[in-house]
Motif scaffolding. Structure first.
Motif, mmCIF file in Angstrom:
data_model
loop_
_atom_site.group_PDB
_atom_site.id
_atom_site.type_symbol
_atom_site.label_atom_id
_atom_site.label_comp_id
_atom_site.label_asym_id
_atom_site.label_seq_id
_atom_site.Cartn_x
_atom_site.Cartn_y
_atom_site.Cartn_z
ATOM 1 N N GLY A 111 1.175 6.423 -19.103
ATOM 2 C CA GLY A 111 -0.255 6.135 -18.964
ATOM 3 C C GLY A 111 -0.664 5.558 -17.614
ATOM 4 N N LEU A 112 -1.963 5.365 -17.460
ATOM 5 C CA LEU A 112 -2.549 4.628 -16.330
ATOM 6 C C LEU A 112 -1.945 4.960 -14.958
ATOM 7 C CD1 LEU A 112 -3.054 1.025 -17.723
ATOM 8 C CD2 LEU A 112 -4.725 2.856 -17.483
ATOM 9 N N GLY A 113 -2.035 6.198 -14.579
ATOM 10 C CA GLY A 113 -1.425 6.614 -13.312
ATOM 11 C C GLY A 113 -2.251 6.275 -12.081
ATOM 12 N N THR A 114 -3.556 6.109 -12.240
ATOM 13 C CA THR A 114 -4.392 5.889 -11.053
ATOM 14 C C THR A 114 -4.678 4.405 -10.863
ATOM 15 O OG1 THR A 114 -6.250 6.390 -12.511
ATOM 16 C CG2 THR A 114 -5.541 8.129 -11.008
ATOM 17 N N LEU A 115 -4.662 3.983 -9.625
ATOM 18 C CA LEU A 115 -4.902 2.577 -9.314
ATOM 19 C C LEU A 115 -6.401 2.349 -9.082
ATOM 20 C CD1 LEU A 115 -1.966 1.862 -6.842
ATOM 21 C CD2 LEU A 115 -2.171 1.147 -9.226
ATOM 22 N N PRO A 116 -6.870 1.153 -9.406
ATOM 23 C CA PRO A 116 -8.272 0.843 -9.101
ATOM 24 C C PRO A 116 -8.431 0.603 -7.600
ATOM 25 C CG PRO A 116 -7.163 -1.089 -9.972
ATOM 26 C CD PRO A 116 -6.167 0.030 -10.029
ATOM 27 N N THR A 117 -9.657 0.504 -7.143
ATOM 28 C CA THR A 117 -9.928 0.111 -5.753
ATOM 29 C C THR A 117 -9.324 -1.265 -5.511
ATOM 30 O OG1 THR A 117 -12.021 1.295 -5.825
ATOM 31 C CG2 THR A 117 -11.770 -0.368 -4.079
ATOM 32 N N LEU A 118 -8.580 -1.419 -4.427
ATOM 33 C CA LEU A 118 -7.941 -2.699 -4.146
ATOM 34 C C LEU A 118 -8.767 -3.444 -3.098
ATOM 35 C CD1 LEU A 118 -4.232 -1.469 -4.085
ATOM 36 C CD2 LEU A 118 -5.536 -2.400 -6.002
ATOM 37 N N HIS A 119 -9.558 -4.403 -3.547
ATOM 38 C CA HIS A 119 -10.423 -5.157 -2.645
ATOM 39 C C HIS A 119 -9.590 -6.060 -1.729
ATOM 40 C CE1 HIS A 119 -13.692 -3.962 -5.271
ATOM 41 N NE2 HIS A 119 -13.024 -4.451 -6.307
ATOM 42 N N PRO A 120 -9.873 -6.044 -0.428
ATOM 43 C CA PRO A 120 -9.213 -7.022 0.451
ATOM 44 C C PRO A 120 -9.613 -8.434 0.040
ATOM 45 C CG PRO A 120 -10.344 -5.316 1.726
ATOM 46 C CD PRO A 120 -10.786 -5.147 0.302
ATOM 47 N N VAL A 121 -8.735 -9.394 0.327
ATOM 48 C CA VAL A 121 -9.013 -10.796 0.030
ATOM 49 C C VAL A 121 -9.119 -11.535 1.364
ATOM 50 C CG1 VAL A 121 -8.134 -12.898 -1.064
ATOM 51 C CG2 VAL A 121 -7.786 -10.666 -2.169
ATOM 52 N N ALA A 122 -10.281 -12.073 1.648
ATOM 53 C CA ALA A 122 -10.478 -12.760 2.932
ATOM 54 C C ALA A 122 -9.468 -13.888 3.087
ATOM 55 C CB ALA A 122 -11.908 -13.296 3.012
ATOM 56 N N GLY A 123 -8.867 -13.985 4.258
ATOM 57 C CA GLY A 123 -7.874 -15.023 4.506
ATOM 58 C C GLY A 123 -6.455 -14.603 4.153
ATOM 59 N N PHE A 124 -6.265 -13.340 3.813
ATOM 60 C CA PHE A 124 -4.939 -12.876 3.398
ATOM 61 C C PHE A 124 -4.699 -11.501 4.018
ATOM 62 C CE2 PHE A 124 -1.677 -11.347 0.425
ATOM 63 C CZ PHE A 124 -0.943 -12.501 0.190
ATOM 64 N N ARG A 125 -3.686 -11.424 4.903
ATOM 65 C CA ARG A 125 -3.385 -10.144 5.540
ATOM 66 C C ARG A 125 -1.948 -9.719 5.217
ATOM 67 N NH1 ARG A 125 -4.526 -9.570 11.628
ATOM 68 N NH2 ARG A 125 -3.154 -11.391 11.824
ATOM 69 N N ILE A 126 -1.734 -8.422 5.214
ATOM 70 C CA ILE A 126 -0.418 -7.894 4.837
ATOM 71 C C ILE A 126 0.042 -6.857 5.851
ATOM 72 C CG2 ILE A 126 0.933 -6.815 2.995
ATOM 73 C CD1 ILE A 126 -1.221 -7.526 1.025
ATOM 74 N N GLY A 127 1.301 -6.956 6.241
ATOM 75 C CA GLY A 127 1.881 -5.949 7.126
ATOM 76 C C GLY A 127 3.160 -5.383 6.521
ATOM 77 N N THR A 128 3.256 -4.070 6.452
ATOM 78 C CA THR A 128 4.425 -3.422 5.863
ATOM 79 C C THR A 128 5.093 -2.551 6.919
ATOM 80 O OG1 THR A 128 3.361 -3.413 3.704
ATOM 81 C CG2 THR A 128 5.187 -1.880 3.998
ATOM 82 N N THR A 129 6.418 -2.648 6.980
ATOM 83 C CA THR A 129 7.127 -1.864 7.996
ATOM 84 C C THR A 129 8.509 -1.467 7.481
ATOM 85 O OG1 THR A 129 7.745 -1.791 10.334
ATOM 86 C CG2 THR A 129 8.182 -3.846 9.172
ATOM 87 N N SER A 130 9.267 -0.823 8.317
ATOM 88 C CA SER A 130 10.596 -0.378 7.920
ATOM 89 C C SER A 130 11.677 -1.157 8.668
ATOM 90 C CB SER A 130 10.741 1.117 8.219
ATOM 91 O OG SER A 130 12.077 1.501 7.989
ATOM 92 N N ALA A 131 12.578 -1.786 7.898
ATOM 93 C CA ALA A 131 13.697 -2.506 8.518
ATOM 94 C C ALA A 131 15.009 -1.752 8.308
ATOM 95 C CB ALA A 131 13.799 -3.913 7.927
ATOM 96 N N GLY A 132 14.983 -0.711 7.505
ATOM 97 C CA GLY A 132 16.217 0.027 7.220
ATOM 98 C C GLY A 132 17.251 -0.810 6.483
ATOM 99 N N VAL A 133 16.803 -1.679 5.579
ATOM 100 C CA VAL A 133 17.729 -2.557 4.837
ATOM 101 C C VAL A 133 18.789 -1.724 4.122
ATOM 102 C CG1 VAL A 133 17.919 -4.197 2.917
ATOM 103 C CG2 VAL A 133 15.998 -4.366 4.510
ATOM 104 N N LYS A 134 18.361 -0.708 3.425
ATOM 105 C CA LYS A 134 19.304 0.131 2.693
ATOM 106 C C LYS A 134 19.150 1.588 3.096
ATOM 107 C CE LYS A 134 20.708 1.165 -2.053
ATOM 108 N NZ LYS A 134 20.092 1.282 -3.376
#
Lengths: 405, 405
Positions: free
Chosen positions: A4-27
């Protein structure tokens, strides 16, 4: 295989909270496996953690750092749990925190580390440390979806939820992500969850709200009864909305509390829906128990029974296995003649045996669905508890027999 | 798929104990599914039964009849558990006892009924009653092997053990059979076991010997953590050897006690070896515990962990999963730095993480075997407990997903 529930809702940004995603090649080279979360000054952060006594090095450090003050950064890697790694693992996690702290010149205790993946292998900290500048460069208000993917292990899809509360014409935003898949059981799982809100909440109250909500959500889900070494659930309140939630704003507090509960429950259930090999989403509800404890014992006996779980996988209304699990749940003086067990809308057990009104066709109709509710009415009191689980499929075994290969 | 020990020892007849096996067509026409056991006058009989509160009708009747006096017949059907069948099921089991009693004109309480098979379906008592004369006709001193097959459900092979004790130039014989396969967990399983000896033992002492031996054998095996509604283990002492075992014959009592332990342990381990889908026979031993209870909690946490069990199935030395299970076993203040975990002869965990001496090759060598010992040294006291279990294979799921079809 998720339910079930395959689609995600709109993800509202939260002021004061930033996210950065990258690749470190851990595995896996090229895989986005490192997530950095930046928390604005003045925010409150609360956390709940695994009760596994072999808790991982990062979990220990999170708890120690939180006692020293509020964090500015959360740094999360997937691909390696840094658990069962002794003193070396502890130092490795600390070194990652130090590397983050040095970029902006903060104290090491202002960084909280999180790891998920295989247990017992040395953390390749150099690769993580090398990738930290790239994680800083990637910081954005709008990084939730990418982070939801970045923290996955055997998850088949990202998990996220977001909602907004109206208060006197202004809005409070809550957005969160989680990961899970296997090893999911009460008192946390290899379960990571990060929720941020722009409400303003004092740390002690935020912790209280989080602990209670986690107890009703993440601590009520079970896939295979294993409790991982690394589970962590963090709630950050940046305060950027300027709306203060406190014990004195009774109505607002209730609404905020309900919203946190809603977000955590959605994130927790998303983990069950994507349980390893899951083909069913199962709600086990125990009513009329003498205590919350016996309601939970009964619910978990049913939710953990491999025989019940394989019958669910087979869509087989083998209700005798449910009756059997209730019988060995460890409730003294169970009222076997007075209790009832329901499978969806079909009563399967009453008067100590199969309900007279029950038909195989009625049971089959319920069992054929993807979402199934088992309701046990103990006839002993007025307490109620609900847990959520999955079936046990051939794919569960295949996934876990092949996990390291 | 059963593990090891495929050949049965010679099954010595027990004087004063005859067995007849026949076909009643309970579930499958022509299948030998009805076993009658005849106990000579003057014998003592002891029994231990499931603790499942939804215990089956025959289990209730066994306990009631045993209180009224010593039995002359045990009547066992496979193909239907007569559990979850309410008052009708109770009357059906009583009617079967009555039919046996009428053949030789004894009281109904001198007959004990046993059933194993699917839960929740009405016992086809007419077919069983019709076949009782044939079971009487089949009575023989030498019926153990046929009976071992006659009580099987999803078992892939009969289980039996037999031994003789020398005492002052005379012999005491002990012979027993068991069945199991799935739903095997402490406090009995869908586990039936019948052991007879020609020693002469008073009922109270016999019960004490049986209870203690069952606690160290049948109550220490687990396949899937489910406890069935029908488990029963019966020990009959016919006295036909003329050798009296009592509290005053200290040396003989010790030897007899050890022999009963040995027979029960062999029968219990045979059930594990033939666990549903089993490809491994696993001994989990916990040493240096502060109490027997915490030793068992730790052993069962490991033995029940689906993640440990799937790793065993995969022959994957994923030792982190064992460490993780020990960590969530519920032992307060676990000495994570002082405990050790051993996989066969390889130390896998010490000083809070992977043992320095450990190599993947050493772990792989142990995991590749059919018989594996996991040893956990808690460093907290001097108590020790051992449980036996299997892996969790794709076949386990297949067998249990298809059981009713």
């Amino acid at each position: 295989m998720a339910v079930g529930l395959g689609t995600l809702p709109t993800l509202h940004p939260v002021a004061g909270f930033r996210i950065g995603t990258t690749s470190a090649g851990v595995k896996t080279p090229g895989r986005k496996d490192l997530v950095l979360m930046e928390i604005a000054a003045g925010a409150s952060t609360a956390g709940v953690f695994t009760l596994n006594q072999f808790c991982a090095a990062p979990v220990k450090i999170c708890q120690q750092h939180l006692q020293q003050g509020m964090p500015s950064y959360l740094v999360i890697n997937t691909g390696n749990a840094n658990a069962g790694t002794g003193k070396t693992g502890y130092q490795d996690a600390l070194d990652v925190c130090q590397a983050v702290a040095e970029v902006t010149g903060i104290a090491v205790h202002q960084v909280l580390p999180f790891s998920t993946g295989v247990i017992g292998e040395k953390l390749p900290k150099e690769r993580i440390i090398d990738a930290i500048p790239a994680a800083f460069d990637a910081l954005t208000d709008d990084g939730w979806l990418e982070a939801a993917s970045g923290i996955m292990t055997t998850d088949t899809r990202p998990k996220a939820y977001s909602m907004q509360l109206e208060h006197q014409g202004q809005k409070i935003t809550l957005t969160g992500i989680s990961k899970g898949a296997g090893m999911i059981k009460p008192n946390m799982a290899t379960m990571l969850a990060y929720i941020a809100t722009d409400a303003q909440v004092e740390p002690a109250l935020l912790q209280k709200i989080l602990s209670r909500a986690a107890d009703r959500s993440f601590n009520r889900i079970t896939i295979d009864g294993d409790t991982s070494t690394n589970d962590s659930c963090m709630l950050v309140a940046t305060g950027a909305s300027g709306i203060a939630v406190s014990e004195t704003t009774t109505e607002l507090l209730a609404a905020f509390d309900a919203a946190v509960n809603k977000v955590l429950l959605e994130l927790a259930q998303a983990i069950v829906r994507d349980g390893e090999g899951a083909t069913k989403f199962v709600t086990v509800s125990v009513e009329q128990a003498a205590s919350s404890e016996e309601a939970l014992k009964t619910a978990y006996a049913v939710a953990h029974s491999p025989l019940v779980k394989t019958a669910l996988f087979a869509s087989d209304p083998n209700w005798g296995r449910i009756l059997c699990a209730v019988g060995y749940a460890g409730i003294d003086n169970l009222d076997v003649d007075g209790l009832q067990i329901w499978l969806g809308e079909a009563c399967i057990v009453e008067n100590g045996g199969r309900a007279e009104s029950y038909t195989e066709a009625a049971g089959q109709a319920v069992m054929s669905r993807e979402e199934i509710t088992i309701r046990i009415v103990l006839n002993r009191g007025d307490q109620q508890e609900t847990v959520w689980t999955t079936d046990l499929s051939k794919d569960y075994v295949a996934i876990n027999a092949d996990y390291r290969s």
